[in-house]
Scaffold this active site. Structure first.
Site, short mmCIF file in Angstrom:
data_model
loop_
_atom_site.label_atom_id
_atom_site.label_comp_id
_atom_site.label_asym_id
_atom_site.label_seq_id
_atom_site.Cartn_x
_atom_site.Cartn_y
_atom_site.Cartn_z
N LYS A 44 0.90 -1.38 -0.25
CA LYS A 44 -0.17 -0.14 -0.15
C LYS A 44 1.14 1.49 0.42
O LYS A 44 1.96 0.81 0.34
CB LYS A 44 -0.93 -0.18 1.47
N ARG A 138 -11.17 -0.49 14.41
CA ARG A 138 -11.59 0.02 13.18
C ARG A 138 -12.49 -0.24 11.97
O ARG A 138 -13.80 0.60 12.17
CB ARG A 138 -9.78 0.63 12.32
N TYR A 271 13.71 32.15 2.44
CA TYR A 271 11.63 32.42 2.46
C TYR A 271 11.94 33.00 4.34
O TYR A 271 12.48 32.49 4.82
CB TYR A 271 10.45 31.83 2.54
N MET A 320 9.15 24.29 -1.35
CA MET A 320 8.57 23.19 -1.63
C MET A 320 8.84 22.01 -3.14
O MET A 320 8.52 21.52 -2.78
CB MET A 320 7.13 24.10 -2.78
#
Length: 392
Positions: A44, A138, A271, A320
């Site tokens: 997964k 769950r 930044y 980013m």
């Protein structure tokens, strides 16, 4: 998509996967399994960020024929890449996507009794494993609802092939958690036994994940759903140090040095001018950022990378697409050099567990958040070099 061996995929930021280390981990894990228990790798979240198609392809070469994923589309992707054998979808699939289960011969988890009715109402046979809730609360039908679980076995359109539960505290040494975990095992196998006594067909029963196998091998059923350990790690560095078997990390994360600059005392960078040089400082801009899965929480000196075998602290805020590091104490760094974010350089190393500890999370999250634009490159000594392909 796949590219020819001559294609260059190390231009910006990339992941290298060691086929040898993956094989080592598989063999180490299989040595712990009893004769009647089969390894069911967990693929997964793109194989915990490693690249599901690449990992599954290698596992298939090793003779593994049972896998599990979280979503139906993850299963479809594996089928489209040529993966055979059983693929169990562990999570919820919307009824509008039930047709994919049949089209791609996937096995669906029955998440509870009402969901079993939805699956049965499709009117065509679907392969399923019944999820049982023994304390995780769950997914899964409550283990106490024996009559409901028994009735699922009689539903005309459900081809029930397995039954499983999930241990929720197998990763701790707490006496209370150990009692709870054994209670989960007792309830689950009592249920499975009762179903057998009622004349139910023999089902594949499974309960163990990575920590379950390492700490409670006596609870082994027919499958062991191994995730994080397969990739040569555990959720924390402390857990890895206590691991009873030697696991080898499969993944390394690297990026290029894009540019080098010199700052004078008082000059700032990044930044918000978050970094201010106290003296003459040399910086390198790396071509990787938080969009690639590098946690922004590593900013401003929390994290570091390796360049030419030496540590370079992260300065300012991770962007980013780019990250600034201080290379003042590292001679001869040039644009195009490799920076190691996870892995080894010289005699030093940085693990995914190191990043997890620095950012207050677990290794699983660090891996699974690695972005899709990172090229996945499988390194295989058998090929006398690199097998290069993409996981997308």
């Amino acid at each position: 998509m796949s590219l020819q061996k001559s294609a260059f995929l190390k231009g910006r930021a990339w992941i290298e996967l060691s086929a040898a280390n993956l094989r080592h981990n598989v063999e180490a894990i299989q040595a712990l399994l009893p004769a009647n228990c089969e390894l069911m790798p967990v693929l997964k979240a793109d194989a915990y960020g490693h690249g599901a198609k690449l990992v599954a392809g290698e596992l298939q070469k090793m003779g593994i024929r049972a896998f599990c994923v979280a979503t139906v589309l993850e299963g479809v992707e594996l089928r489209r890449s040529g993966i055979r054998g059983e693929i169990l979808v562990l999570g919820y699939t919307h009824p509008e996507q039930f047709y994919l289960l049949r089209r791609y011969s996937l096995t669906q988890t029955v998440v509870d009794y009402p969901y079993a009715q939805l699956l049965n109402d499709l009117g065509r046979e679907i392969r399923v494993h019944i999820g049982v809730d023994t304390g995780m609360h769950r997914l899964g039908e409550n283990v106490q609802n024996f009559h409901r679980i028994r009735y699922m076995l009689k539903m005309r359109n459900l081809r029930v092939e397995g039954i499983f539960t999930h241990l929720c505290a197998a990763d701790t040494d707490s006496p209370a958690d150990r009692v709870f975990t054994r209670m989960q095992g007792e309830k689950f196998f009592q249920l499975a036994g009762s179903l057998q006594e009622e004349g139910a067909p023999r089902l594949k029963a499974h309960i163990l994940g990575s920590y379950g196998l390492l700490h409670y091998p006596e609870l082994a059923g027919n499958y062991a759903r191994i995730g994080i350990a397969l990739y040569g790690a555990l959720s924390t560095g402390a857990d890895a140090k206590r691991c009873p078997v030697h696991l080898r990390p499969v993944l390394s994360l690297k990026a290029r040095v894009a540019s080098i600059k010199e700052l004078g005392a008082g000059e700032s960078a990044g930044y918000g001018r978050a970094f201010t040089a106290k003296g003459k400082t040399k910086t390198a801009t790396l071509s990787i950022g938080y969009a690639d899965g590098l946690p922004r929480a590593l900013s401003c000196g929390v994290g570091r990378v390796l360049i030419r075998g030496k540590f370079a602290p992260i300065i300012g805020f991770i962007c980013m697409d780019q990250t600034l590091v201080d290379i003042t104490g590292i001679p001869d760094v040039t644009p195009g050099d490799e920076a190691v974010i996870i892995g080894e350089s010289g005699k030093e190393s940085i693990s995914a567990a190191d990043l997890a500890e620095q950012t207050g999370t677990i290794t699983n999250e660090i891996f699974s958040r690695l972005g899709p634009r990172l090229e996945r490159i499988l390194v295989s000594p058998e090929a006398k070099g690199e097998i290069i392909s993409l996981s997308s």
